[in-house]
Write a protein that holds these residues in place. Structure first.
Motif, PDB file in Angstrom:
ATOM      1  N   LEU A   1       0.809  -1.223   0.000  1.00  0.00           N
ATOM      2  CA  LEU A   1       0.000   0.000   0.000  1.00  0.00           C
ATOM      3  C   LEU A   1       0.840   1.270   0.000  1.00  0.00           C
ATOM      4  O   LEU A   1       0.383   2.299  -0.489  1.00  0.00           O
TER       5      LEU A   1
ATOM      6  N   ASP B   1     -11.619  -3.143   3.864  1.00  0.00           N
ATOM      7  CA  ASP B   1     -10.940  -2.099   3.096  1.00  0.00           C
ATOM      8  C   ASP B   1      -9.872  -2.682   2.183  1.00  0.00           C
ATOM      9  O   ASP B   1      -9.655  -2.185   1.081  1.00  0.00           O
ATOM     10  N   LEU B   2      -9.185  -3.721   2.629  1.00  0.00           N
ATOM     11  CA  LEU B   2      -8.152  -4.336   1.798  1.00  0.00           C
ATOM     12  C   LEU B   2      -8.749  -5.198   0.706  1.00  0.00           C
ATOM     13  O   LEU B   2      -8.277  -5.177  -0.433  1.00  0.00           O
TER      14      LEU B   2
ATOM     15  N   ALA C   1     -11.322  -4.860  -0.930  1.00  0.00           N
ATOM     16  CA  ALA C   1     -11.817  -4.034  -2.025  1.00  0.00           C
ATOM     17  C   ALA C   1     -10.683  -3.502  -2.901  1.00  0.00           C
ATOM     18  O   ALA C   1     -10.904  -3.170  -4.053  1.00  0.00           O
ATOM     19  N   ARG C   2      -9.462  -3.444  -2.353  1.00  0.00           N
ATOM     20  CA  ARG C   2      -8.324  -2.862  -3.079  1.00  0.00           C
ATOM     21  C   ARG C   2      -7.354  -3.899  -3.636  1.00  0.00           C
ATOM     22  O   ARG C   2      -6.423  -3.538  -4.343  1.00  0.00           O
ATOM     23  N   MET C   3      -7.552  -5.160  -3.297  1.00  0.00           N
ATOM     24  CA  MET C   3      -6.589  -6.187  -3.680  1.00  0.00           C
ATOM     25  C   MET C   3      -7.181  -7.122  -4.719  1.00  0.00           C
ATOM     26  O   MET C   3      -8.363  -7.401  -4.697  1.00  0.00           O
ATOM     27  N   ARG C   4      -6.332  -7.612  -5.607  1.00  0.00           N
ATOM     28  CA  ARG C   4      -6.713  -8.754  -6.434  1.00  0.00           C
ATOM     29  C   ARG C   4      -5.971  -9.935  -5.815  1.00  0.00           C
ATOM     30  O   ARG C   4      -4.792  -9.827  -5.498  1.00  0.00           O
TER      31      ARG C   4
ATOM     32  N   LEU D   1      -1.946  -5.429  -5.204  1.00  0.00           N
ATOM     33  CA  LEU D   1      -2.796  -4.267  -5.089  1.00  0.00           C
ATOM     34  C   LEU D   1      -3.394  -3.961  -6.448  1.00  0.00           C
ATOM     35  O   LEU D   1      -2.664  -3.747  -7.418  1.00  0.00           O
ATOM     36  N   SER D   2      -4.679  -3.980  -6.572  1.00  0.00           N
ATOM     37  CA  SER D   2      -5.368  -3.794  -7.849  1.00  0.00           C
ATOM     38  C   SER D   2      -4.996  -2.470  -8.486  1.00  0.00           C
ATOM     39  O   SER D   2      -5.028  -1.430  -7.831  1.00  0.00           O
TER      40      SER D   2
ATOM     41  N   GLU E   1      -2.283  -1.060  -9.313  1.00  0.00           N
ATOM     42  CA  GLU E   1      -1.062  -0.361  -8.966  1.00  0.00           C
ATOM     43  C   GLU E   1       0.190  -1.166  -9.313  1.00  0.00           C
ATOM     44  O   GLU E   1       1.298  -0.679  -9.149  1.00  0.00           O
TER      45      GLU E   1
END
Length: 127
Positions: free
Chosen positions: A72, A105-106, A108-111, A119-120, A122
């Protein structure tokens, strides 16, 4: 340069991040004093750390949390988990995936896939 107490340190940021995580069991992740002693040199710039403590003291979950934090805060992070065996490295990667899945929260942001956790959008990965 930051002065202690004047600016929030990266270690304090990590502890705040970790306080929001849910472990593989769905319990809140707690950083114990001995774990702070393990991580302190890392956040002070130490490039290598060897952790030798008995089983079931949270080493794997701690490193999983650190890997997720690294994803992150580091653009295009390439976080490689190294352990004494391929099996243990896989256990740590599995713990990172579970913590990411359990923490809304994670997740939703991770694949998250079978071999890596990234991290999706990025480009960062844990492997």
């Amino acid at each position: 340069m930051s002065f202690r107490g004047a600016v929030r340190t990266e270690f304090e940021d990590f502890k705040g991040f970790a306080a929001e995580l849910l472990t593989e069991d769905g319990d809140p992740f707690l950083i114990h004093e001995f774990q702070e002693m393990i991580l302190s040199p890392f956040f002070e710039g130490c490039r290598s750390t060897v952790i030798i403590i008995p089983k079931k003291n949270g080493k794997t979950t701690l490193i999983a949390a650190l890997a997720l934090y690294h994803l992150l805060v580091t653009p295009n992070a390439d976080c490689i988990i190294v352990a004494s065996s391929r099996e243990q490295a896989g256990i740590c990667l599995k713990a990172a995936r579970m913590v990411a899945r359990n923490t809304t929260d994670l997740s939703a942001r991770m694949r998250i896939d079978q071999r890596s956790s990234g991290l999706s959008g990025e480009g960062g990965t844990i492997r």
